[in-house]
Scaffold this motif. Structure first.
Motif, PDB file in Angstrom:
ATOM      1  N   LEU A 105       0.864  -1.176   0.000  1.00  0.00           N
ATOM      2  CA  LEU A 105       0.000   0.000   0.000  1.00  0.00           C
ATOM      3  C   LEU A 105       0.901   1.226   0.000  1.00  0.00           C
ATOM      4  O   LEU A 105       1.635   1.481   0.956  1.00  0.00           O
ATOM      5  CB  LEU A 105      -0.913   0.013   1.222  1.00  0.00           C
ATOM      6  CG  LEU A 105      -1.828   1.236   1.337  1.00  0.00           C
ATOM      7  CD1 LEU A 105      -2.772   1.337   0.140  1.00  0.00           C
ATOM      8  CD2 LEU A 105      -2.615   1.175   2.643  1.00  0.00           C
ATOM      9  N   LEU A 106       0.843   1.985  -1.079  1.00  0.00           N
ATOM     10  CA  LEU A 106       1.696   3.149  -1.302  1.00  0.00           C
ATOM     11  C   LEU A 106       0.832   4.394  -1.268  1.00  0.00           C
ATOM     12  O   LEU A 106      -0.141   4.494  -2.005  1.00  0.00           O
ATOM     13  CB  LEU A 106       2.401   3.000  -2.652  1.00  0.00           C
ATOM     14  CG  LEU A 106       3.247   4.142  -3.165  1.00  0.00           C
ATOM     15  CD1 LEU A 106       4.389   4.459  -2.217  1.00  0.00           C
ATOM     16  CD2 LEU A 106       3.789   3.782  -4.542  1.00  0.00           C
ATOM     17  N   VAL A 137       5.622   5.361   1.124  1.00  0.00           N
ATOM     18  CA  VAL A 137       5.115   6.698   0.828  1.00  0.00           C
ATOM     19  C   VAL A 137       5.907   7.228  -0.355  1.00  0.00           C
ATOM     20  O   VAL A 137       7.118   7.025  -0.443  1.00  0.00           O
ATOM     21  CB  VAL A 137       5.291   7.638   2.039  1.00  0.00           C
ATOM     22  CG1 VAL A 137       4.888   9.070   1.696  1.00  0.00           C
ATOM     23  CG2 VAL A 137       4.490   7.125   3.232  1.00  0.00           C
ATOM     24  N   TYR A 138       5.195   7.898  -1.274  1.00  0.00           N
ATOM     25  CA  TYR A 138       5.933   8.588  -2.328  1.00  0.00           C
ATOM     26  C   TYR A 138       5.722  10.076  -2.179  1.00  0.00           C
ATOM     27  O   TYR A 138       4.691  10.547  -1.714  1.00  0.00           O
ATOM     28  CB  TYR A 138       5.575   8.072  -3.728  1.00  0.00           C
ATOM     29  CG  TYR A 138       4.235   8.471  -4.297  1.00  0.00           C
ATOM     30  CD1 TYR A 138       4.113   9.603  -5.099  1.00  0.00           C
ATOM     31  CD2 TYR A 138       3.106   7.684  -4.079  1.00  0.00           C
ATOM     32  CE1 TYR A 138       2.894   9.950  -5.656  1.00  0.00           C
ATOM     33  CE2 TYR A 138       1.890   8.016  -4.635  1.00  0.00           C
ATOM     34  CZ  TYR A 138       1.790   9.155  -5.420  1.00  0.00           C
ATOM     35  OH  TYR A 138       0.577   9.504  -5.966  1.00  0.00           O
ATOM     36  N   LEU A 139       6.758  10.815  -2.543  1.00  0.00           N
ATOM     37  CA  LEU A 139       6.756  12.261  -2.338  1.00  0.00           C
ATOM     38  C   LEU A 139       7.605  12.925  -3.400  1.00  0.00           C
ATOM     39  O   LEU A 139       8.404  12.277  -4.058  1.00  0.00           O
ATOM     40  CB  LEU A 139       7.287  12.568  -0.934  1.00  0.00           C
ATOM     41  CG  LEU A 139       8.608  11.909  -0.550  1.00  0.00           C
ATOM     42  CD1 LEU A 139       9.778  12.837  -0.795  1.00  0.00           C
ATOM     43  CD2 LEU A 139       8.553  11.480   0.895  1.00  0.00           C
ATOM     44  N   GLY A 140       7.405  14.204  -3.545  1.00  0.00           N
ATOM     45  CA  GLY A 140       8.188  14.979  -4.499  1.00  0.00           C
ATOM     46  C   GLY A 140       9.209  15.826  -3.787  1.00  0.00           C
ATOM     47  O   GLY A 140       8.920  16.438  -2.759  1.00  0.00           O
ATOM     48  N   ALA A 177      14.506   8.118   7.533  1.00  0.00           N
ATOM     49  CA  ALA A 177      14.873   7.544   8.835  1.00  0.00           C
ATOM     50  C   ALA A 177      13.622   7.107   9.596  1.00  0.00           C
ATOM     51  O   ALA A 177      13.571   6.002  10.158  1.00  0.00           O
ATOM     52  CB  ALA A 177      15.686   8.549   9.647  1.00  0.00           C
ATOM     53  N   PHE A 178      12.596   7.961   9.603  1.00  0.00           N
ATOM     54  CA  PHE A 178      11.345   7.664  10.295  1.00  0.00           C
ATOM     55  C   PHE A 178      10.693   6.403   9.723  1.00  0.00           C
ATOM     56  O   PHE A 178      10.266   5.514  10.453  1.00  0.00           O
ATOM     57  CB  PHE A 178      10.396   8.866  10.168  1.00  0.00           C
ATOM     58  CG  PHE A 178       9.106   8.740  10.905  1.00  0.00           C
ATOM     59  CD1 PHE A 178       9.021   9.108  12.244  1.00  0.00           C
ATOM     60  CD2 PHE A 178       7.967   8.270  10.269  1.00  0.00           C
ATOM     61  CE1 PHE A 178       7.818   8.994  12.934  1.00  0.00           C
ATOM     62  CE2 PHE A 178       6.760   8.150  10.949  1.00  0.00           C
ATOM     63  CZ  PHE A 178       6.690   8.519  12.291  1.00  0.00           C
ATOM     64  N   ALA A 179      10.640   6.331   8.401  1.00  0.00           N
ATOM     65  CA  ALA A 179       9.997   5.191   7.740  1.00  0.00           C
ATOM     66  C   ALA A 179      10.806   3.908   7.939  1.00  0.00           C
ATOM     67  O   ALA A 179      10.244   2.855   8.242  1.00  0.00           O
ATOM     68  CB  ALA A 179       9.820   5.485   6.247  1.00  0.00           C
ATOM     69  N   SER A 219      10.169  -0.100   9.274  1.00  0.00           N
ATOM     70  CA  SER A 219      10.207  -1.062   8.148  1.00  0.00           C
ATOM     71  C   SER A 219       9.317  -0.642   6.987  1.00  0.00           C
ATOM     72  O   SER A 219       8.665  -1.473   6.345  1.00  0.00           O
ATOM     73  CB  SER A 219       9.838  -2.471   8.631  1.00  0.00           C
ATOM     74  OG  SER A 219      10.733  -2.886   9.632  1.00  0.00           O
ATOM     75  N   ARG A 220       9.276   0.658   6.716  1.00  0.00           N
ATOM     76  CA  ARG A 220       8.522   1.197   5.590  1.00  0.00           C
ATOM     77  C   ARG A 220       9.500   1.772   4.564  1.00  0.00           C
ATOM     78  O   ARG A 220      10.674   1.969   4.843  1.00  0.00           O
ATOM     79  CB  ARG A 220       7.569   2.305   6.042  1.00  0.00           C
ATOM     80  CG  ARG A 220       6.596   1.903   7.137  1.00  0.00           C
ATOM     81  CD  ARG A 220       5.649   0.792   6.680  1.00  0.00           C
ATOM     82  NE  ARG A 220       4.488   0.691   7.528  1.00  0.00           N
ATOM     83  CZ  ARG A 220       4.368  -0.133   8.557  1.00  0.00           C
ATOM     84  NH1 ARG A 220       5.366  -0.933   8.881  1.00  0.00           N
ATOM     85  NH2 ARG A 220       3.267  -0.177   9.273  1.00  0.00           N
ATOM     86  N   LYS A 221       8.991   2.069   3.374  1.00  0.00           N
ATOM     87  CA  LYS A 221       9.845   2.574   2.295  1.00  0.00           C
ATOM     88  C   LYS A 221       9.427   3.979   1.864  1.00  0.00           C
ATOM     89  O   LYS A 221       8.276   4.356   2.022  1.00  0.00           O
ATOM     90  CB  LYS A 221       9.777   1.625   1.094  1.00  0.00           C
ATOM     91  CG  LYS A 221      10.382   0.269   1.391  1.00  0.00           C
ATOM     92  CD  LYS A 221      10.356  -0.606   0.168  1.00  0.00           C
ATOM     93  CE  LYS A 221      11.024  -1.944   0.493  1.00  0.00           C
ATOM     94  NZ  LYS A 221      11.053  -2.812  -0.686  1.00  0.00           N
TER      95      LYS A 221
END
Length: 193
Positions: free
Chosen positions: A5-6, A26-29, A52-54, A58-60
């Motif tokens: 889930l992105l 999470v994707y971001l610009g 670092a937070f993600a 264990s998130r990307k």
């Protein structure tokens, strides 16, 4: 294959919220090379903080480098990709074969996801991107479930599909209306929405 889930995020607070509430990624610009040039976007320091937070959870984190570049748009790209790699970004989302190749050369640890802006609607195109070395393909927003199933049966690469979000006037975001009505190039970050 496990489903990821992105979620998109427009600022640091929203990115952290997405991670806390269950997004796998999470994707971001960033402030350069992204299609949302007029958005607040993330500084390199912000990107380092959210990575670092993600990663602690264990998130990307994926960063959009999805502008459709013209000849003058490459200045600083190699350095920027190197900065993303140094901060531990998991991958980029790009819409240009040239950007993909530059990334492979200068920041080889970054995964390369091909953006929906490439308008991939068929298995032959998916196989092309797999052969070209892409790690993931974001299918065109216009594909239906039958197309998704057929494409997934004919390629081994990761596929991504939109389940919610803006549908641009054009084919999979290749908008020209913004250019015609406001003289703002949507494919280089200036979409008037």
């Amino acid at each position: 294959m496990r489903t990821e889930l992105l979620a998109p995020a427009g600022d640091l607070e929203r990115a952290k919220t997405a991670v806390i509430y269950g997004a796998d990624a999470v994707y971001l610009g960033g402030q350069q090379f992204s299609l949302r040039a007029r958005a607040s976007n993330f500084t390199l320091a912000d990107i380092g903080e959210i990575v670092a937070f993600a990663h602690e959870r264990s998130r990307k984190i994926y960063v959009t480098v999805n502008m459709i570049p013209h000849n003058g748009d490459f200045e600083g790209l190699e350095d920027y990709l190197g900065e993303l790699e140094a901060r531990g970004v998991d991958g980029i989302i790009c819409a240009s074969r040239a950007i993909m190749e530059i990334c492979r050369k200068t920041a080889p640890e970054l995964a390369v996801h091909i953006s929906t802006q490439q308008t991939t609607t068929n298995s032959a195109a998916a196989r092309y991107w797999q052969t070209a070395g892409a790690d993931r393909l974001v299918l065109a927003r216009e594909v239906d479930l039958a197309d998704i199933r057929q494409i997934s049966e004919q390629t081994d690469m990761e596929l991504e599909v939109f389940i919610h979000g803006g549908m641009c006037a054009g084919y999979s975001g290749r908008c020209t209306i913004s250019n015609l009505l406001t003289n703002r190039d949507a494919n280089r970050g200036g979409c008037a929405q």
